[in-house]
Design a protein around this motif. Structure first.
Motif, PDB file in Angstrom:
ATOM      1  N   PRO A 218       0.837  -1.298   0.000  1.00 43.33           N
ATOM      2  CA  PRO A 218      -0.043  -0.195   0.034  1.00 43.33           C
ATOM      3  C   PRO A 218       1.105   1.288  -0.167  1.00 43.33           C
ATOM      4  CG  PRO A 218      -0.589  -1.519   1.618  1.00 43.33           C
ATOM      5  CD  PRO A 218       0.684  -2.138   1.373  1.00 43.33           C
ATOM      6  N   LYS A 219       0.307   2.509  -0.690  1.00 42.31           N
ATOM      7  CA  LYS A 219       0.845   3.922  -0.380  1.00 42.31           C
ATOM      8  C   LYS A 219       0.930   4.012   0.990  1.00 42.31           C
ATOM      9  CE  LYS A 219       0.458   5.403  -5.081  1.00 42.31           C
ATOM     10  NZ  LYS A 219       0.067   6.607  -5.927  1.00 42.31           N
ATOM     11  N   PRO A 220       1.770   5.110   1.519  1.00 46.64           N
ATOM     12  CA  PRO A 220       1.887   5.486   2.621  1.00 46.64           C
ATOM     13  C   PRO A 220       0.579   6.089   3.350  1.00 46.64           C
ATOM     14  CG  PRO A 220       3.905   6.472   1.781  1.00 46.64           C
ATOM     15  CD  PRO A 220       2.949   5.635   0.594  1.00 46.64           C
ATOM     16  N   ASN A 221      -0.217   6.717   2.182  1.00 51.08           N
ATOM     17  CA  ASN A 221      -1.539   7.005   2.886  1.00 51.08           C
ATOM     18  C   ASN A 221      -2.564   5.903   3.074  1.00 51.08           C
ATOM     19  OD1 ASN A 221      -2.229   6.384   0.105  1.00 51.08           O
ATOM     20  ND2 ASN A 221      -2.873   8.574  -0.429  1.00 51.08           N
ATOM     21  N   GLY A 222      -2.339   4.738   2.526  1.00 48.92           N
ATOM     22  CA  GLY A 222      -3.322   3.593   2.679  1.00 48.92           C
ATOM     23  C   GLY A 222      -3.968   3.309   1.412  1.00 48.92           C
ATOM     24  N   TYR A 223      -3.475   3.866   0.352  1.00 48.88           N
ATOM     25  CA  TYR A 223      -4.102   3.574  -0.936  1.00 48.88           C
ATOM     26  C   TYR A 223      -3.800   2.174  -1.282  1.00 48.88           C
ATOM     27  CZ  TYR A 223      -5.070   3.961  -5.845  1.00 48.88           C
ATOM     28  OH  TYR A 223      -5.424   3.792  -7.355  1.00 48.88           O
ATOM     29  N   ARG A 224      -4.994   1.332  -1.618  1.00 42.80           N
ATOM     30  CA  ARG A 224      -4.573   0.080  -1.870  1.00 42.80           C
ATOM     31  C   ARG A 224      -5.615  -0.359  -3.518  1.00 42.80           C
ATOM     32  NH1 ARG A 224      -4.459   0.261   3.287  1.00 42.80           N
ATOM     33  NH2 ARG A 224      -3.363  -1.487   4.373  1.00 42.80           N
ATOM     34  N   SER A 225      -4.672  -0.761  -4.382  1.00 41.15           N
ATOM     35  CA  SER A 225      -5.460  -0.842  -5.781  1.00 41.15           C
ATOM     36  C   SER A 225      -4.317  -1.725  -6.522  1.00 41.15           C
ATOM     37  CB  SER A 225      -5.708   0.470  -6.343  1.00 41.15           C
ATOM     38  OG  SER A 225      -6.836   0.517  -7.115  1.00 41.15           O
ATOM     39  N   LEU A 226      -4.954  -2.467  -7.514  1.00 43.43           N
ATOM     40  CA  LEU A 226      -3.805  -2.740  -8.585  1.00 43.43           C
ATOM     41  C   LEU A 226      -3.944  -2.288  -9.871  1.00 43.43           C
ATOM     42  CD1 LEU A 226      -3.292  -6.745  -8.441  1.00 43.43           C
ATOM     43  CD2 LEU A 226      -2.966  -5.562 -10.591  1.00 43.43           C
ATOM     44  N   HIS A 227      -2.777  -1.702 -10.369  1.00 51.99           N
ATOM     45  CA  HIS A 227      -2.818  -0.797 -11.594  1.00 51.99           C
ATOM     46  C   HIS A 227      -2.021  -1.620 -12.612  1.00 51.99           C
ATOM     47  CE1 HIS A 227      -2.833   3.124  -9.260  1.00 51.99           C
ATOM     48  NE2 HIS A 227      -3.867   2.501  -8.944  1.00 51.99           N
ATOM     49  N   LEU A 228      -2.811  -1.904 -13.764  1.00 50.82           N
ATOM     50  CA  LEU A 228      -2.027  -2.601 -15.020  1.00 50.82           C
ATOM     51  C   LEU A 228      -1.801  -1.302 -16.112  1.00 50.82           C
ATOM     52  CD1 LEU A 228      -4.164  -5.563 -15.176  1.00 50.82           C
ATOM     53  CD2 LEU A 228      -1.855  -5.455 -14.135  1.00 50.82           C
ATOM     54  N   CYS A 229      -0.641  -1.057 -16.140  1.00 51.18           N
ATOM     55  CA  CYS A 229      -0.343   0.005 -17.363  1.00 51.18           C
ATOM     56  C   CYS A 229       0.067  -0.745 -18.656  1.00 51.18           C
ATOM     57  CB  CYS A 229       0.745   0.796 -16.961  1.00 51.18           C
ATOM     58  SG  CYS A 229       0.505   1.755 -15.601  1.00 51.18           S
ATOM     59  N   LEU A 230      -0.716  -0.542 -19.671  1.00 52.28           N
ATOM     60  CA  LEU A 230      -0.580  -1.436 -20.780  1.00 52.28           C
ATOM     61  C   LEU A 230      -0.652  -0.751 -22.069  1.00 52.28           C
ATOM     62  CD1 LEU A 230      -3.882  -1.675 -22.213  1.00 52.28           C
ATOM     63  CD2 LEU A 230      -4.264  -2.317 -19.915  1.00 52.28           C
ATOM     64  N   ARG A 231      -0.368  -1.656 -23.224  1.00 57.75           N
ATOM     65  CA  ARG A 231      -0.582  -1.030 -24.544  1.00 57.75           C
ATOM     66  C   ARG A 231      -1.669  -1.963 -25.487  1.00 57.75           C
ATOM     67  NH1 ARG A 231       4.602  -0.805 -25.753  1.00 57.75           N
ATOM     68  NH2 ARG A 231       4.802   1.492 -25.581  1.00 57.75           N
ATOM     69  N   ILE A 232      -2.470  -1.299 -26.266  1.00 55.75           N
ATOM     70  CA  ILE A 232      -3.482  -2.418 -27.018  1.00 55.75           C
ATOM     71  C   ILE A 232      -2.436  -2.598 -28.250  1.00 55.75           C
ATOM     72  CG2 ILE A 232      -5.499  -2.079 -28.030  1.00 55.75           C
ATOM     73  CD1 ILE A 232      -6.518  -0.185 -26.057  1.00 55.75           C
ATOM     74  N   ARG A 233      -2.895  -4.051 -28.264  1.00 55.39           N
ATOM     75  CA  ARG A 233      -1.925  -4.707 -29.529  1.00 55.39           C
ATOM     76  C   ARG A 233      -2.753  -4.647 -30.929  1.00 55.39           C
ATOM     77  NH1 ARG A 233       0.368  -9.290 -26.180  1.00 55.39           N
ATOM     78  NH2 ARG A 233       2.642  -8.816 -26.046  1.00 55.39           N
ATOM     79  N   GLU A 234      -4.116  -4.651 -30.632  1.00 55.58           N
ATOM     80  CA  GLU A 234      -4.862  -5.051 -31.923  1.00 55.58           C
ATOM     81  C   GLU A 234      -5.972  -3.828 -32.269  1.00 55.58           C
ATOM     82  OE1 GLU A 234      -6.389  -8.891 -31.205  1.00 55.58           O
ATOM     83  OE2 GLU A 234      -7.856  -7.979 -29.767  1.00 55.58           O
ATOM     84  N   GLY A 235      -6.658  -3.976 -33.460  1.00 56.98           N
ATOM     85  CA  GLY A 235      -7.557  -2.909 -33.438  1.00 56.98           C
ATOM     86  C   GLY A 235      -7.252  -1.467 -34.001  1.00 56.98           C
ATOM     87  N   THR A 236      -8.201  -0.709 -34.025  1.00 54.35           N
ATOM     88  CA  THR A 236      -8.108   0.552 -34.469  1.00 54.35           C
ATOM     89  C   THR A 236      -7.451   1.408 -33.433  1.00 54.35           C
ATOM     90  OG1 THR A 236     -10.235   1.443 -33.557  1.00 54.35           O
ATOM     91  CG2 THR A 236     -10.353   0.811 -35.958  1.00 54.35           C
ATOM     92  N   ALA A 237      -7.110   0.855 -31.995  1.00 51.48           N
ATOM     93  CA  ALA A 237      -6.699   1.681 -31.132  1.00 51.48           C
ATOM     94  C   ALA A 237      -5.089   0.895 -30.894  1.00 51.48           C
ATOM     95  CB  ALA A 237      -7.053   1.580 -29.783  1.00 51.48           C
ATOM     96  N   ALA A 238      -4.713   0.332 -31.642  1.00 55.00           N
ATOM     97  CA  ALA A 238      -3.529  -0.308 -31.576  1.00 55.00           C
ATOM     98  C   ALA A 238      -2.340   0.530 -31.257  1.00 55.00           C
ATOM     99  CB  ALA A 238      -3.064  -1.349 -32.706  1.00 55.00           C
ATOM    100  N   GLY A 239      -1.502   0.305 -30.250  1.00 56.64           N
ATOM    101  CA  GLY A 239      -0.394   1.186 -29.928  1.00 56.64           C
ATOM    102  C   GLY A 239      -0.726   2.289 -28.940  1.00 56.64           C
ATOM    103  N   THR A 240      -1.932   2.285 -28.375  1.00 56.80           N
ATOM    104  CA  THR A 240      -2.480   3.209 -27.538  1.00 56.80           C
ATOM    105  C   THR A 240      -2.187   2.596 -26.046  1.00 56.80           C
ATOM    106  OG1 THR A 240      -4.210   3.803 -28.736  1.00 56.80           O
ATOM    107  CG2 THR A 240      -4.517   4.653 -26.866  1.00 56.80           C
ATOM    108  N   LEU A 241      -1.849   3.453 -25.099  1.00 56.03           N
ATOM    109  CA  LEU A 241      -1.541   3.185 -23.862  1.00 56.03           C
ATOM    110  C   LEU A 241      -2.626   3.398 -22.874  1.00 56.03           C
ATOM    111  CD1 LEU A 241       2.012   5.374 -23.229  1.00 56.03           C
ATOM    112  CD2 LEU A 241       1.700   2.795 -23.874  1.00 56.03           C
ATOM    113  N   ALA A 242      -2.894   2.863 -21.800  1.00 57.39           N
ATOM    114  CA  ALA A 242      -4.052   2.836 -21.115  1.00 57.39           C
ATOM    115  C   ALA A 242      -3.789   2.259 -19.749  1.00 57.39           C
ATOM    116  CB  ALA A 242      -5.273   2.033 -21.577  1.00 57.39           C
TER     117      ALA A 242
END
Ligand code: 0O2
Length: 193
Positions: free
Chosen positions: A108-132
């Motif tokens: 957890p972050k020092p303030n108590g924040y708890r979450s699972l973050h996935l930083c990703l790149r789309i591989r297919e379709g019209t949005a291929a290459g976009t980060l999210a």
């Protein structure tokens, strides 16, 4: 500045990325359902503030290449185990490439924040290459995070130390309750119990 002025023609691609991810998540079928799923394109104002905070140039290129959450999806689950199941499923989806996985539930972050973050790149379709970014968290922690997030936009916070201490205490209590709820669910699912 409006979102259209800042993102220009990239706004369409960001919207495609948002739709792609929502439809991908819609394919998740498991005995532990996703309670809800929200999404947003980061507002121009919030993006400019983030670029400034992180010391990047205030350009569309930086927004698309340096920041992961121009497209942000938040998945809310009932139980902590469900968060990890959804994450594991997403990590195995061939249409996206996971670039970072940040586990603020285990760390957890020092303030108590708890979450699972996935930083990703789309591989297919019209949005291929976009980060999210996909954030996955429990309903109880989402309740906390929504209130805590308001501190970020307040310049003068009365009794700030007290409020931050209380929020930290609540985050720890919520995490303990999430663990107990998980244990009770596991006990109910155990036929030998
Ligand atoms: P918005 O759009 O208003 O939500 P990351 O690199 O993203 O895995 P990191 O390093 O924490 O994680 O990045 P960052 O940029 O600080 O946070 C990304 C997003 O995670 C934030 O978006 C929040 O939605 C959420 N988040 C991260 N830390 C906290 C926290 O301590 N409290 C709460 N409530 N939310 C948090 P933004 O930038 O706030 O924008």
């Amino acid at each position: 500045m409006t979102d259209e002025e800042f993102y220009k023609e990239a706004l369409g691609v960001l919207r495609d990325a948002e739709s792609y991810l929502l439809s991908l998540i819609g394919q998740y079928r498991d005995s532990s359902p996703i309670i809800s799923c929200k999404s947003r394109i980061k507002s121009a104002q919030s993006m400019v503030e983030k670029l400034e905070r992180q010391g990047f140039e205030i350009t569309l290129q930086s927004a698309l290449e340096k920041v992961y959450d121009a497209v942000g999806i938040r998945i809310i689950c009932g139980f902590v185990d469900d968060v990890y199941h959804v994450s594991e499923w997403l990590e195995n989806c061939s249409g996206i490439e996971i670039i970072h996985r940040k586990d603020y539930i285990a760390y957890p972050k020092p303030n108590g924040y708890r979450s699972l973050h996935l930083c990703l790149r789309i591989r297919e379709g019209t949005a291929a290459g976009t980060l999210a970014e996909i954030q996955i968290r429990t309903m109880a922690i989402d309740f906390w995070a929504t209130l805590e997030h308001k501190l970020k936009y307040k310049h003068k916070i009365p009794h700030e130390d007290l409020i931050r201490r209380e929020l930290k205490r609540c985050a720890d209590e919520i995490a303990a309750t999430d663990m107990s709820m998980q244990t009770i669910r596991d006990m109910l699912a155990d036929e030998n119990f």
